[in-house]
Design a protein around this motif. Structure first.
Motif, short mmCIF file in Angstrom:
data_model
loop_
_atom_site.label_atom_id
_atom_site.label_comp_id
_atom_site.label_asym_id
_atom_site.label_seq_id
_atom_site.Cartn_x
_atom_site.Cartn_y
_atom_site.Cartn_z
N GLY A 53 -11.18 -2.00 9.42
CA GLY A 53 -10.59 -2.71 8.30
C GLY A 53 -11.43 -2.46 7.07
O GLY A 53 -12.67 -2.43 7.14
N LEU A 54 -10.78 -2.28 5.94
CA LEU A 54 -11.48 -2.10 4.68
C LEU A 54 -11.12 -3.30 3.81
O LEU A 54 -9.94 -3.64 3.67
N VAL A 62 -7.68 -4.48 2.41
CA VAL A 62 -6.96 -3.60 1.50
C VAL A 62 -6.64 -2.24 2.13
O VAL A 62 -5.95 -1.43 1.51
N ALA A 63 -7.13 -2.00 3.34
CA ALA A 63 -6.85 -0.73 4.02
C ALA A 63 -7.12 -0.90 5.51
O ALA A 63 -7.77 -1.86 5.94
N ASP A 79 -2.64 5.63 11.90
CA ASP A 79 -2.29 4.44 11.13
C ASP A 79 -3.24 4.19 9.96
O ASP A 79 -3.55 3.04 9.63
N VAL A 80 -3.66 5.26 9.31
CA VAL A 80 -4.52 5.12 8.13
C VAL A 80 -3.63 4.71 6.95
O VAL A 80 -2.67 5.40 6.62
N TYR A 81 -3.97 3.58 6.36
CA TYR A 81 -3.15 3.06 5.26
C TYR A 81 -4.06 2.38 4.24
O TYR A 81 -4.90 1.55 4.61
N VAL A 82 -3.87 2.71 2.96
CA VAL A 82 -4.56 2.05 1.86
C VAL A 82 -3.50 1.36 1.02
O VAL A 82 -2.51 1.99 0.61
N ASP A 83 -3.70 0.08 0.76
CA ASP A 83 -2.77 -0.69 -0.06
C ASP A 83 -2.53 0.02 -1.38
O ASP A 83 -3.46 0.54 -2.00
N ARG A 84 -1.28 0.04 -1.81
CA ARG A 84 -0.91 0.77 -3.03
C ARG A 84 -1.74 0.34 -4.25
O ARG A 84 -2.05 1.16 -5.11
N GLY A 90 -10.78 6.54 -4.14
CA GLY A 90 -11.55 7.18 -3.07
C GLY A 90 -11.68 6.37 -1.79
O GLY A 90 -12.44 6.73 -0.90
N LEU A 91 -10.93 5.28 -1.68
CA LEU A 91 -11.05 4.44 -0.48
C LEU A 91 -10.59 5.16 0.78
O LEU A 91 -11.19 5.00 1.84
N GLY A 92 -9.53 5.96 0.68
CA GLY A 92 -9.05 6.69 1.86
C GLY A 92 -10.08 7.67 2.37
O GLY A 92 -10.33 7.76 3.58
N THR A 93 -10.69 8.40 1.46
CA THR A 93 -11.73 9.35 1.85
C THR A 93 -12.93 8.61 2.43
O THR A 93 -13.51 9.04 3.45
#
Length: 143
Positions: A53-54, A62-63, A79-84, A90-93
């Motif tokens: 969890g992020l 948030v991710a 299921d990698v997901y970052v809130d729009r 750079g949160l996904g990376t």
């Protein structure tokens, strides 16, 4: 908590922090690979996986990313997901790198993922195209 950024974002593998309702909303309504997924499936898959969890500086999730693994030979990042509202910083990376770093001590033979449009995100943390895709096979519906 496994890691924190200077701007207050943090990544944690504690499953008790996950907001299953939020994750269900993200996945079932906005993630092309999981559209229509039931809350029960989201919850059950999270229970059976290693979760990341992020969270923002206020503790709101948030991710999300999860890894299906035996922690010995193989892992599947999914299921990698970052809130729009939190994309573009750079949160996904950072999340993908945290997963990579968390799995590194296990010396897994392979860490796999499937992506339609985020190749550059995953390439930044070391993922490359599968060298022999003709060796891969699948059973079940392809979405």
């Amino acid at each position: 908590m496994i890691t924190r950024r200077a701007d207050g974002y943090e990544i944690d593998t504690d499953p008790d922090r996950l907001d299953i309702d939020l994750m269900h909303n993200w996945l079932s309504t906005d993630a092309f690979w999981a559209l229509g997924r039931s809350r029960e499936v989201v919850e059950q898959s999270a229970r059976a996986s290693l979760n990341f969890g992020l969270y923002d500086a206020h503790g709101a999730q948030v991710a999300y990313a999860r890894v299906v693994t035996d922690l010995t030979t193989l892992a599947w990042l999914c299921d990698v997901y970052v809130d729009r509202d939190h994309r573009g910083s750079g949160l996904g990376t950072w999340l993908a790198a945290a997963v990579r770093d968390h799995l590194a001590p296990y010396k897994l033979k392979r860490v796999l993922l499937s992506t339609l449009d985020a190749h550059s995100v995953y390439a930044k943390v070391g993922f490359v195209p599968f060298p022999d895709p003709e060796k891969l096979m699948i059973m079940g519906a392809v979405q």
